[in-house]
Design a protein around this motif. Structure first.
Motif, short mmCIF file in Angstrom:
data_model
loop_
_atom_site.label_atom_id
_atom_site.label_comp_id
_atom_site.label_asym_id
_atom_site.label_seq_id
_atom_site.Cartn_x
_atom_site.Cartn_y
_atom_site.Cartn_z
N ARG A 34 35.56 77.29 34.50
CA ARG A 34 35.12 77.47 33.01
C ARG A 34 36.82 77.03 33.18
O ARG A 34 37.51 76.61 32.20
CB ARG A 34 35.14 78.73 32.91
N ASP A 35 37.66 77.55 34.14
CA ASP A 35 39.06 77.51 33.47
C ASP A 35 39.56 76.71 34.21
O ASP A 35 40.95 76.41 33.04
CB ASP A 35 39.93 78.82 34.81
N ASN A 36 39.16 75.43 34.37
CA ASN A 36 39.93 74.28 34.92
C ASN A 36 38.95 73.06 34.32
O ASN A 36 39.18 72.07 34.51
CB ASN A 36 40.72 74.20 36.50
N GLN A 37 37.10 73.23 34.33
CA GLN A 37 36.50 72.37 34.08
C GLN A 37 35.92 71.07 35.07
O GLN A 37 35.26 70.39 35.35
CB GLN A 37 36.73 71.64 32.52
N LYS A 38 36.92 71.72 36.51
CA LYS A 38 36.76 70.49 38.02
C LYS A 38 34.94 71.48 37.72
O LYS A 38 34.92 72.32 38.10
CB LYS A 38 37.64 71.35 38.54
N TRP A 39 33.86 71.03 38.38
CA TRP A 39 32.85 70.28 38.89
C TRP A 39 32.63 70.83 40.52
O TRP A 39 33.74 70.22 41.28
CB TRP A 39 31.61 69.79 38.65
N PHE A 40 32.10 72.05 40.53
CA PHE A 40 31.92 72.74 42.21
C PHE A 40 30.79 72.84 42.67
O PHE A 40 30.59 72.65 44.23
CB PHE A 40 32.39 73.79 42.16
N ALA A 41 30.08 72.08 41.20
CA ALA A 41 28.18 72.02 42.08
C ALA A 41 27.97 70.54 41.51
O ALA A 41 28.05 70.44 39.90
CB ALA A 41 27.33 72.50 42.07
N GLY A 42 27.10 69.71 41.89
CA GLY A 42 26.12 68.95 40.90
C GLY A 42 24.61 68.53 41.39
O GLY A 42 24.67 68.15 42.71
N ILE A 43 23.81 69.09 40.69
CA ILE A 43 22.30 68.99 41.12
C ILE A 43 21.81 67.81 40.73
O ILE A 43 21.87 67.26 39.70
CB ILE A 43 22.01 70.48 40.34
N PHE A 44 21.32 67.12 41.88
CA PHE A 44 20.58 65.63 41.13
C PHE A 44 18.84 65.67 41.69
O PHE A 44 18.88 66.24 42.94
CB PHE A 44 21.26 65.16 41.71
N THR A 45 18.16 64.94 41.10
CA THR A 45 16.94 64.88 41.98
C THR A 45 17.02 62.98 42.32
O THR A 45 17.24 62.90 41.58
CB THR A 45 15.58 65.28 41.18
N ILE A 46 16.98 63.56 43.77
CA ILE A 46 16.65 62.12 44.29
C ILE A 46 16.02 61.60 46.02
O ILE A 46 14.43 62.63 45.70
CB ILE A 46 17.81 61.69 45.17
N THR A 47 16.38 59.80 45.90
CA THR A 47 14.89 60.22 46.80
C THR A 47 15.54 60.24 48.19
O THR A 47 16.70 59.85 48.50
CB THR A 47 14.27 58.73 46.70
N GLY A 48 14.99 60.49 49.58
CA GLY A 48 15.39 61.53 49.99
C GLY A 48 16.28 60.53 51.59
O GLY A 48 16.83 60.44 51.79
N HIS A 49 15.64 58.35 50.43
CA HIS A 49 16.61 57.93 51.45
C HIS A 49 18.03 57.61 50.92
O HIS A 49 18.99 56.56 51.50
CB HIS A 49 15.77 56.56 51.00
N LYS A 50 18.62 58.24 49.94
CA LYS A 50 20.11 58.14 49.27
C LYS A 50 20.67 58.90 50.14
O LYS A 50 21.34 59.16 50.19
CB LYS A 50 19.44 58.69 47.82
N VAL A 51 20.17 59.90 51.38
CA VAL A 51 21.18 61.08 52.17
C VAL A 51 20.45 60.77 53.50
O VAL A 51 20.85 60.92 54.62
CB VAL A 51 20.95 62.10 52.03
N GLY A 52 19.92 59.37 54.14
CA GLY A 52 19.76 58.87 54.79
C GLY A 52 17.76 59.10 55.99
O GLY A 52 18.19 58.89 56.98
N LEU A 53 17.79 59.59 55.06
CA LEU A 53 16.33 60.21 55.46
C LEU A 53 15.53 58.67 55.68
O LEU A 53 15.46 58.12 54.55
CB LEU A 53 15.64 61.15 54.58
N ASP A 54 14.12 59.37 55.88
CA ASP A 54 13.57 57.60 55.74
C ASP A 54 12.15 58.10 55.39
O ASP A 54 11.32 58.22 55.56
CB ASP A 54 12.60 57.61 57.63
#
Length: 119
Positions: A34-54
């Motif tokens: 809230r103090d600087n509006q920088k994001w410290f966490a981003g929550i996403f629903t993705i498929t596993g291959h986007k992080v290198g999983l098979d």
């Protein structure tokens, strides 16, 4: 931990704002200090291959800012990956439901919150 429980935890523990900035991706959540509006966490629903999983199975991940020196070791843990869609030298992605060390996840969130604060 389930996605909604994780978001509730963030709202209870941190002075933050919840933002849904992308109309095209209504489930993508950005949590900002809230103090600087920088994001410290981003929550996403993705498929596993986007992080290198098979796998193309969907998964909920949280992107967290991290000390660069810690990243090479962290990404060898089950459930922690090089950051999805972020600078991989400064961010990691954690499988919210699949990562079993809840206390370590909370520590990583604390680190992210601190790292994006005022210097």
């Amino acid at each position: 931990m389930k996605r909604n429980d994780f978001i509730k935890y963030l709202q209870q523990e941190y002075i933050c704002d919840i933002d849904y900035p992308w109309e095209k991706y209504p489930d993508y959540v950005v949590i900002r200090r809230r103090d600087n509006q920088k994001w410290f966490a981003g929550i996403f629903t993705i498929t596993g291959h986007k992080v290198g999983l098979d796998t193309n199975e969907p998964m909920d991940i949280v992107n967290l800012k991290c000390e660069p020196d810690l990243i090479p070791n962290l990404i060898h843990e089950n459930g922690i990956y090089p950051a999805y869609h972020m600078n991989k030298q400064h961010w990691i992605s954690v499988d919210i439901e699949g990562y079993e060390d809840i206390e370590k996840l909370k520590m990583l969130v604390d680190m992210s919150y601190r790292l994006v604060g005022y210097k």
